[in-house]
Design a protein around this motif. Structure first.
Motif, PDB file in Angstrom:
ATOM      1  N   THR A 112      62.165  11.742  24.970  1.00  0.00           N
ATOM      2  CA  THR A 112      61.653  12.879  25.766  1.00  0.00           C
ATOM      3  C   THR A 112      60.218  12.530  26.408  1.00  0.00           C
ATOM      4  O   THR A 112      59.524  13.146  27.001  1.00  0.00           O
ATOM      5  CB  THR A 112      61.582  14.045  24.955  1.00  0.00           C
ATOM      6  OG1 THR A 112      60.807  14.091  23.746  1.00  0.00           O
ATOM      7  CG2 THR A 112      63.036  14.499  24.756  1.00  0.00           C
ATOM      8  N   ARG A 121      65.615  15.720  27.686  1.00  0.00           N
ATOM      9  CA  ARG A 121      64.863  15.168  28.456  1.00  0.00           C
ATOM     10  C   ARG A 121      64.204  16.193  29.508  1.00  0.00           C
ATOM     11  O   ARG A 121      62.930  15.972  29.708  1.00  0.00           O
ATOM     12  CB  ARG A 121      65.227  13.813  29.024  1.00  0.00           C
ATOM     13  CG  ARG A 121      64.379  12.633  29.333  1.00  0.00           C
ATOM     14  CD  ARG A 121      65.098  11.529  30.027  1.00  0.00           C
ATOM     15  NE  ARG A 121      65.575  11.951  31.386  1.00  0.00           N
ATOM     16  CZ  ARG A 121      65.259  12.308  32.338  1.00  0.00           C
ATOM     17  NH1 ARG A 121      63.831  12.340  32.476  1.00  0.00           N
ATOM     18  NH2 ARG A 121      65.870  12.720  33.476  1.00  0.00           N
ATOM     19  N   ARG A 157      58.096  16.586  19.891  1.00  0.00           N
ATOM     20  CA  ARG A 157      59.590  16.803  19.393  1.00  0.00           C
ATOM     21  C   ARG A 157      59.510  17.067  18.004  1.00  0.00           C
ATOM     22  O   ARG A 157      59.338  15.891  17.448  1.00  0.00           O
ATOM     23  CB  ARG A 157      60.360  15.497  20.358  1.00  0.00           C
ATOM     24  CG  ARG A 157      61.856  16.190  19.920  1.00  0.00           C
ATOM     25  CD  ARG A 157      62.632  15.212  20.481  1.00  0.00           C
ATOM     26  NE  ARG A 157      64.194  15.493  20.255  1.00  0.00           N
ATOM     27  CZ  ARG A 157      65.197  14.820  20.071  1.00  0.00           C
ATOM     28  NH1 ARG A 157      64.761  13.485  20.777  1.00  0.00           N
ATOM     29  NH2 ARG A 157      66.303  15.082  19.714  1.00  0.00           N
TER      30      ARG A 157
END
Ligand SMILES: Nc1nc2c(ncn2[C@@H]2O[C@H](COP(=O)(O)OP(=O)(O)OP(=O)(O)O)[C@@H](O)[C@H]2O)c(=O)[nH]1
Length: 386
Positions: free
Chosen positions: A222, A275, A293
């Motif tokens: 991500t 993502r 994250r």
């Protein structure tokens, strides 16, 4: 005294070692101008070999000087490539012709020849120094100064030798019987060649270190920071906020029923959803906010200087942005919602980052239990700006 042929042989040997070092260092792929720098070293080895073997023969000198100029334009191309720019190919030919043709016309006049080539090569080096100065790439100041200093010194040496040779009765005598001045400038020229290549290697190393640091601090899927980075910075940010009596908030954002998305569409699409979601969240944040994250489908947003009520507004904005439209992945439309828990730094008493996180987790749990797709804030405290 060190004579020119001896030093040229030493320079060629050094260039070979530097070229081999560059080659070994480029195991993960020749990039960022390495090929051009490698080419510059190869061309310079040939030029130096011609100088050392051909002595003062004008025909050999023409080719050698032209190749020396080419090695400098290749260095310029390498530096530009490092900054993701390119040097048009015609520049190499133009410099080759610009130095080769007049040099050939001056073949019968050694003094004019030496003066001309010295001035042109010195000027090309100054241009390369200018390119290094203007380089739009993250290069540390010491490395940049090492490179610029070396190129400027190189230019000064070419100019000095040009003037000294032009004033000498026999300008080519220094080739085999150098004065102390000539020996000194030759030694300095050797240092310049060494310093510029070491500088280029340092630039490559700094870039590789920065990439490794990024990899270690970020989630590769991500592009958000990872948990390790959060723990490294969060305590410090909280301590700063406490000392300055500034607010600080945390939002935990978790995708609702992400497991079902994985089961229905497969893990690859699930990854893509994560993502895109990170991008959607990022779009709602300021530069100074930290997106992390935290777990499988859980993100943490740290908002320095934002009081609890402000964080609730940001969390609401994130929630609405996510559910506004289904996410489009590989032609599929995937409706996604998120739940969010908000907690803010309490004004009274010391609080650890774990305490703050714990309250955000409780708030998130409440949001999940109350039906998901909602924001819950727990004990926002007496926030400074609230
Ligand atoms: N595609 C993908 N899935 C992951 C990744 N990491 C973990 N997961 C999966 O993400 C899912 C997380 O689901 P849970 O935390 O159980 O919760 P949920 O289904 O989102 O349900 P609620 O949070 O209660 O709404 C699990 O099925 C994990 O296997 C990843 O990197 N990519």
């Amino acid at each position: 005294m060190i004579d020119l042929p001896t030093l040229l042989v030493a320079l060629a040997a050094t260039d070979m070692v530097l070229g081999a070092t560059l080659w070994i260092g480029a195991r993960r792929g020749v990039r960022d101008g390495m090929a051009q720098w490698f080419g510059a070293l190869g061309v310079r080895i040939v030029a130096v070999g011609l100088f050392a073997g051909g002595g003062t023969d004008p025909a050999t000198a023409i080719v050698a000087v032209a190749l020396l100029a080419l090695s400098m334009t290749l260095q310029a191309a390498a530096l530009l490539a490092f900054g993701a720019r390119s040097l048009p190919a015609w520049v190499h030919s133009a410099v080759l012709a610009g130095i080769g043709v007049p040099f050939a016309l001056l073949a019968g006049d050694p003094a004019a020849r030496v003066l001309f080539s010295g001035v042109v090569l010195g000027t090309v080096m100054l241009v390369v120094a200018g390119i290094t100065l203007q380089l739009r790439a993250p290069v540390s100041r010491p490395t940049r100064f090492l490179m610029i200093g070396a190129f400027v010194l190189g230019a000064a040496i070419f100019y000095l030798r040009a003037v000294a040779s032009a004033l000498a009765t026999d300008p080519l005598k220094g080739f085999v019987d150098p004065t102390a001045f000539q020996s000194l400038t030759l030694m300095l020229a050797y240092v310049v060649a060494l310093a510029t290549s070491c500088g280029f290697l340092l630039m490559q190393k700094e870039r590789a270190d920065a990439a490794a640091e990024r990899l270690a601090s970020m989630d590769p899927l991500t592009g958000a920071y990872n948990r390790r980075t959060f723990h490294e910075t969060a305590e410090r940010t909280l301590a700063l906020a406490r000392r300055a009596n500034q607010p600080l908030s945390i939002i935990l954002v978790d995708i609702d029923h992400f497991k079902r998305i994985n089961e229905r569409h497969g893990n690859r699409i699930g990854d893509e959803v994560l993502r895109i979601l990170a991008d959607v969240v990022r779009d709602q944040l300021r530069q100074e906010d930290l997106l992390v994250r935290f777990g499988a489908d859980e993100f943490c947003v740290m908002l320095p200087q934002v009081p609890g009520p402000g964080a609730v507004v940001v969390a609401g904005r994130i929630r609405k942005a996510v559910c506004a439209d289904p996410l489009r992945v590989d032609g599929r439309e995937i409706p996604v919602t998120v739940s969010a828990g908000v907690a803010a730094r309490l004004d009274e008493g010391p609080e650890s980052i774990d305490g703050l996180l714990g309250r955000a987790e409780q708030a998130l749990e409440l949001a999940k239990n109350r039906g998901r797709n909602r924001v819950v804030a727990l004990s926002l405290g007496r926030s400074v700006a609230a």
